[in-house]
Design a protein around this motif. Structure first.
Motif, PDB file in Angstrom:
ATOM      1  N   GLY A  59      -4.444   0.053  -7.637  1.00  0.00           N
ATOM      2  CA  GLY A  59      -3.556  -0.528  -6.648  1.00  0.00           C
ATOM      3  C   GLY A  59      -2.936   0.501  -5.737  1.00  0.00           C
ATOM      4  N   SER A  62      -4.131  -4.678  -3.091  1.00  0.00           N
ATOM      5  CA  SER A  62      -4.314  -5.885  -3.892  1.00  0.00           C
ATOM      6  C   SER A  62      -5.714  -5.974  -4.489  1.00  0.00           C
ATOM      7  CB  SER A  62      -4.046  -7.121  -3.026  1.00  0.00           C
ATOM      8  OG  SER A  62      -4.226  -8.302  -3.753  1.00  0.00           O
ATOM      9  N   ASP A  63      -5.800  -6.644  -5.635  1.00  0.00           N
ATOM     10  CA  ASP A  63      -7.044  -7.084  -6.291  1.00  0.00           C
ATOM     11  C   ASP A  63      -7.673  -6.058  -7.226  1.00  0.00           C
ATOM     12  OD1 ASP A  63      -6.667  -9.288  -4.679  1.00  0.00           O
ATOM     13  OD2 ASP A  63      -8.191  -8.700  -3.226  1.00  0.00           O
ATOM     14  N   TYR A  98       2.473  -7.665   2.368  1.00  0.00           N
ATOM     15  CA  TYR A  98       1.876  -8.997   2.387  1.00  0.00           C
ATOM     16  C   TYR A  98       2.938 -10.025   2.741  1.00  0.00           C
ATOM     17  CZ  TYR A  98      -2.725  -7.881   0.470  1.00  0.00           C
ATOM     18  OH  TYR A  98      -3.994  -7.408   0.297  1.00  0.00           O
ATOM     19  N   LYS A 143      -1.826  -8.263  -7.376  1.00  0.00           N
ATOM     20  CA  LYS A 143      -2.768  -9.155  -6.710  1.00  0.00           C
ATOM     21  C   LYS A 143      -1.965 -10.171  -5.931  1.00  0.00           C
ATOM     22  CE  LYS A 143      -6.662 -12.247  -7.330  1.00  0.00           C
ATOM     23  NZ  LYS A 143      -6.175 -13.089  -6.226  1.00  0.00           N
ATOM     24  N   ALA A 144      -2.071 -10.115  -4.635  1.00  0.00           N
ATOM     25  CA  ALA A 144      -1.355 -11.073  -3.804  1.00  0.00           C
ATOM     26  C   ALA A 144      -1.944 -12.464  -3.995  1.00  0.00           C
ATOM     27  CB  ALA A 144      -1.446 -10.667  -2.334  1.00  0.00           C
ATOM     28  N   PRO A 159       3.423 -12.242  -6.125  1.00  0.00           N
ATOM     29  CA  PRO A 159       2.200 -11.544  -6.547  1.00  0.00           C
ATOM     30  C   PRO A 159       2.082 -11.471  -8.063  1.00  0.00           C
ATOM     31  CG  PRO A 159       3.868  -9.955  -5.943  1.00  0.00           C
ATOM     32  CD  PRO A 159       4.446 -11.309  -5.630  1.00  0.00           C
ATOM     33  N   GLU A 206       1.310  -8.978 -11.089  1.00  0.00           N
ATOM     34  CA  GLU A 206       1.567  -7.547 -11.212  1.00  0.00           C
ATOM     35  C   GLU A 206       0.966  -7.016 -12.509  1.00  0.00           C
ATOM     36  OE1 GLU A 206       5.797  -7.194 -10.906  1.00  0.00           O
ATOM     37  OE2 GLU A 206       5.780  -7.430  -8.725  1.00  0.00           O
TER      38      GLU A 206
END
Length: 896
Positions: A275, A280-281, A544, A576-577, A622, A624
């Motif tokens: 991250g 994100s992701d 975001y 991750k949004a 999000p 986390e």
């Protein structure tokens, strides 16, 4: 030394102005098992071939810059080198008999030149070439016939005066000119891919023990799911950049099947969170697919494969064309594939399944790259890719009602690099990509239902990287950058070509990041027990729209107490949004359901009526994570060619977004999302409860859906519970893993041998569906990851021949579906390939010709059987096995 140079650039590269004429720069920095200097051991796998291409492979595998004039290396051959050697010894072997020599520019760069031999007076008394290289004193020359010579007096990260330390950033870092050895990265080179005999990128990724299968038999799409956390938790990059997601039936991840394997140079898999680097992701890890850029000439490949039982077959053709000129190069690769269908009645495990197990398709894929240096300090680069697939899957007994999928995927990147002074470099780039799948099914010839999706991604990025300051252990390096990410998602529902509804979602995300590498101890100040001590600190801020600022740090430490032994540790956070799909639930997705027959232990009848509320909670935030990993890498000097790596990783994911499948049978676990009707005597409470029901229905536009025997006539006063099934941050996941990598290379009079294994052990995979629920085991059960997975390899090569065998093992587990409980056996398959390179020597029309015979699941092992979940269901776990059986292919490749 004027020359008419032709150059090859395996990765975006540049040239400099040299005294006496133009030099073509052969630069490749691939951080696979590369060494930091000429004295470190590296596993090499370089076949007999032209010297210029072999030097590119050496640069990739050793992580050392190689500079040479095209005139000096043109038309020269090398016998190659395979096995574990120091970088210097491997380079000497490649140059043997060529009349060329190398000179050391720095600990990370060498130059090749015929004139280096002239006037040489030993390693430290060489005559200088009439060239200035990186403005440093030339400190030695060695001919190819000399034995390996130690040069540990050079500092590992000393200043070189050149910002062009590397032309690609290793996966997991933005730094240039240095790789972070503390990161657990699995690298699969082009040569290793070729040895497997596999034809597609999904086949390669699916055989990684760290990956959980994510393949859609309906559409043919394939995704990455490291650790089994979900495809949305593995970030897939192409050439280090994000790309549009497919948003298909499996997930909103990247469809790997749209990337032709022939265009791939290597694959790097980071099995740790990232991250702080990518945003994100990247909670479960990162897969970076690096496309090929280093080929000159023409190469044609034809492949045909078929199962030994049934009608499934694949026909594949590819063509690559590369050219180079003074200052740049270009490469174009095109692939065409036709695939037949596998009928359900062709396999015992799907005998009664009414739909074809694997759909038929036609697919086109293309990749192109171009690089050109306008000067010694300014370079332009670009790459493009295209994929198009049409697949059809028929239903038994309904020949006029096929499932049809049409997928289109393409992307374009343009950019430029500038030298900033003597040690810094600025790269600016813009990328655009789009994925457009369309799904349709025809019900007889008069009714066609279709869904069209569009996923679009635009990225604008600028990164500056270079030397920050000098320490006793070497040069500290810094990278800073900014990124602007645009994502757009569109969905359309159509009937007979008429659009019934359109949903478009857009998101813009600016981000800023920085990374600092600090060599606390290096070759210049090493001591007993501390040969190397390196610290890397990274951080990233993403703004975001649903996060309002996410800051994620990461710290990496590498400690080497002695040569051949490294300890590493990483700690960082990730997030991750919420996906655009999650935040954009509108229309029917937000309408409540009045559901009857809900099992209820507190009801006198055993069931109750409940109102299920849908949509998205306003406070959606999000997901986390906290990521922690420890590892050790061993390369014992007493056993040259052996490499061992052990990594422990721990992923703690909180606030996972989900739609709770609420049950009154486990009400305590869902206490936060269940509201019971107050007792009958509580008049005020009942009135307030009814008012909530009325309000929730009004919020959805007054529309209610009905199920379980309810209807518009059902009085709302009969509702006994409200289920808040809106999408929210709810669950927590814990994943703990052990990865063991073994690699051993050796040679004798019988040939070159290799043995390696990748073993993944899932220590824990548990999930809390709500904060009040107990952690539930999510391992070794139906359709979920198993604890043990292994892929082992034995290889032999001698002269023109090479054979490779692979063992794939997946441990047994249990079927936990209600009413179907029972054991599911382990699954072991063997893959095999044999290849003959007829054109290793100059042999006329055979020159450049290669023949290969490949077999997957050589012994035709069927997947472990399971009970059918319903009449006509398949009797195997599609998440952990496939029904293909033995598949044999032949391939002919010709380089022109």
């Amino acid at each position: 030394m004027p020359s008419r140079a032709r150059s090859r650039f395996p990765l975006p590269a540049t040239t400099r102005s040299w005294t006496g004429g133009a030099l073509a720069v052969l630069l490749l920095m691939a951080f696979t098992t590369g060494a930091a200097d000429l004295g470190e051991s590296v596993r090499f796998n370089i076949a007999a071939q032209s010297l210029d291409t072999a030097l590119l492979r050496f640069s990739e595998q050793a992580g050392i810059q190689v500079l040479a004039t095209a005139q000096d290396v043109a038309d020269k051959k090398t016998t190659g080198v395979r096995g574990e050697y120091t970088a210097e010894k491997a380079l000497l072997a490649l140059l043997k008999g060529s009349g060329l020599a190398y000179r050391r520019i720095s600990d990370r760069a060498v130059t090749i030149d015929a004139q280096a031999v002239e006037g040489a007076s030993g390693l430290n008394g060489a005559a200088k070439l009439p060239l200035q290289v990186a403005q440093v004193e030339l400190d030695g020359v060695a001919t190819a016939e000399q034995d390996e010579t130690e040069r540990e007096q050079s500092a590992r990260n000393k200043p070189t005066g050149s910002p062009r330390q590397s032309e690609i950033v290793v996966t997991g870092t933005h730094l240039r000119g240095v790789r972070n050895d503390a990161l657990p990265v699995i690298s699969i080179s082009r040569e290793e891919i070729r040895e497997t005999g596999l034809a597609t990128l999904p086949e390669v990724i699916q055989r990684l023990p760290q990956n959980f299968r994510a393949f859609d038999f309906l559409t043919g799409s394939s995704h990455v799911d490291l650790r089994g956390l979900g495809t949305n938790y593995t970030l897939v990059l192409i050439n280090g950049r994000r790309t549009a997601q497919s948003n298909d039936n499996v997930s909103d991840g990247v469809d790997l099947s749209m990337i032709p394997l022939e265009a791939v140079d290597r694959i790097e898999v980071l099995t740790d969170g990232a991250g702080a680097t990518y945003g994100s992701d990247a909670i479960g890890g990162v897969v970076n697919v690096i496309l090929r850029k280093d080929f000159t000439g023409l190469q044609t490949s034809l492949r045909y494969g078929t199962v030994t039982e049934g009608s499934f077959d694949i026909r594949r053709a590819s063509q690559s064309a590369g050219m180079a000129w003074s200052g740049g190069n270009a490469l174009l690769t095109y692939v065409y594939e036709e695939q037949g269908a596998l009928g359900g009645d062709e396999r015992e495990v799907s005998r009664d399944f009414p739909i074809e197990m694997v759909s038929a398709h036609r697919q086109h894929g293309a990749s192109a790259s171009v690089n050109h240096a306008l000067s010694g300090t300014w370079e332009l680069f670009g790459d493009a890719r295209f994929g198009q697939r049409d697949s059809t899957r028929n239903v038994t007994g309904l020949p006029d009602s096929p499932y049809v999928t049409e997928s289109l995927d393409y992307g374009l990147t343009v950019g430029s690099r500038f030298s900033l002074g003597s040690t810094w470099e600025l790269e600016v780039s813009a990328s655009a990509s789009r994925s457009e799948p369309q799904y349709s099914i025809a019900f007889a010839p008069t009714y066609l239902s279709a869904t069209e999706l569009e996923g679009k991604t635009g990225i604008y990025e600028a990164t500056a990287s270079g030397e920050a300051f000098v320490m006793p252990g070497g040069v500290a390096r810094l990278s800073v950058g900014a990124q602007y990410l645009e994502t757009d998602y569109v969905s359309r529902n159509l009937v007979n070509g008429m659009v019934l509804g359109t949903n478009e979602l857009v998101r813009d995300t600016p981000a800023f990041y920085a990374e600092l590498f600090v060599p606390l101890v290096g070759a210049g100040n090493s001591r007993s027990g501390v040969q190397r001590l390196e610290l890397t600190v990274a951080g990233r801020y993403d703004d975001y729209d649903v996060v309002s600022g996410a800051t994620n740090p990461k710290v990496s430490v590498l400690w080497s107490p002695m040569p051949g032994l490294n300890f590493r540790a990483n700690w960082g956070t990730g997030f991750k949004a919420p996906s655009l799909l999650a935040t954009g639930q509108v229309g029917v997705l937000s309408q409540p359901i009045l559901q009857g027959g809900v099992p209820d232990p507190q009801s006198g009848t055993g069931t109750s009526i409940a109102l299920r509320r849908f949509g998205v909670v306003p406070s959606l935030g999000p997901e986390e994570s906290t990521n922690l990993s420890f590892g050790v890498d061993i390369r014992p000097a007493a056993l040259e060619g052996l490499r061992l790596s052990l990594t422990y990783s721990d992923i703690d994911l909180t606030d996972k977004i989900g739609l709770p499948a609420i049950s009154l049978l486990e009400e305590a676990s869902y206490a936060s999302v269940v509201m019971r009707r107050p007792p009958a005597g509580d008049t005020a409470g009942n009135a307030a409860f009814d008012a909530l029901i009325t309000q929730y229905i009004a919020d959805a536009g007054g529309v209610v859906r009905y199920s379980g025997g309810t209807s518009a006539a059902t009085p709302l006063s009969s509702v006994g519970a409200i289920f808040d099934s809106r999408t929210r941050n709810l669950a927590g996941v814990r994943s703990r893993n052990l990865d063991l990598l073994f690699d051993y290379q050796w040679s004798n009079s019988m040939g070159r041998f290799s043995a390696d294994a990748n073993i993944a052990y899932l220590l824990e995979q548990s999930e809390q569906v709500t904060p009040t629920a107990p952690a539930a085991d999510d391992i070794d059960v139906y359709s979920r990851p198993v604890d043990w997975r292994l892929r082992g390899h034995l290889g032999w090569a001698r002269g023109r021949w090479a054979t490779n065998g692979y063992l794939n093992y997946s441990d047994g587990y249990r079927d936990n579906r209600p009413g179907l409980q029972g054991p599911i056996g382990s699954w072991t398959t063997v893959d095999f390939s044999v290849r003959c390179d007829l054109g290793e020597a100059d042999s006329g029309w055979l020159d450049g010709l290669s023949l290969a015979l490949n077999a997957t699941n050589l012994f035709d092992r069927q997947p472990p059987s399971t009970a059918p979940g319903y009449p006509g269901d398949v009797t195997f776990d599609v998440a952990n096995a496939d029904p293909l059986g033995r598949f044999v292919s032949v391939e002919v490749t010709k380089a022109w």
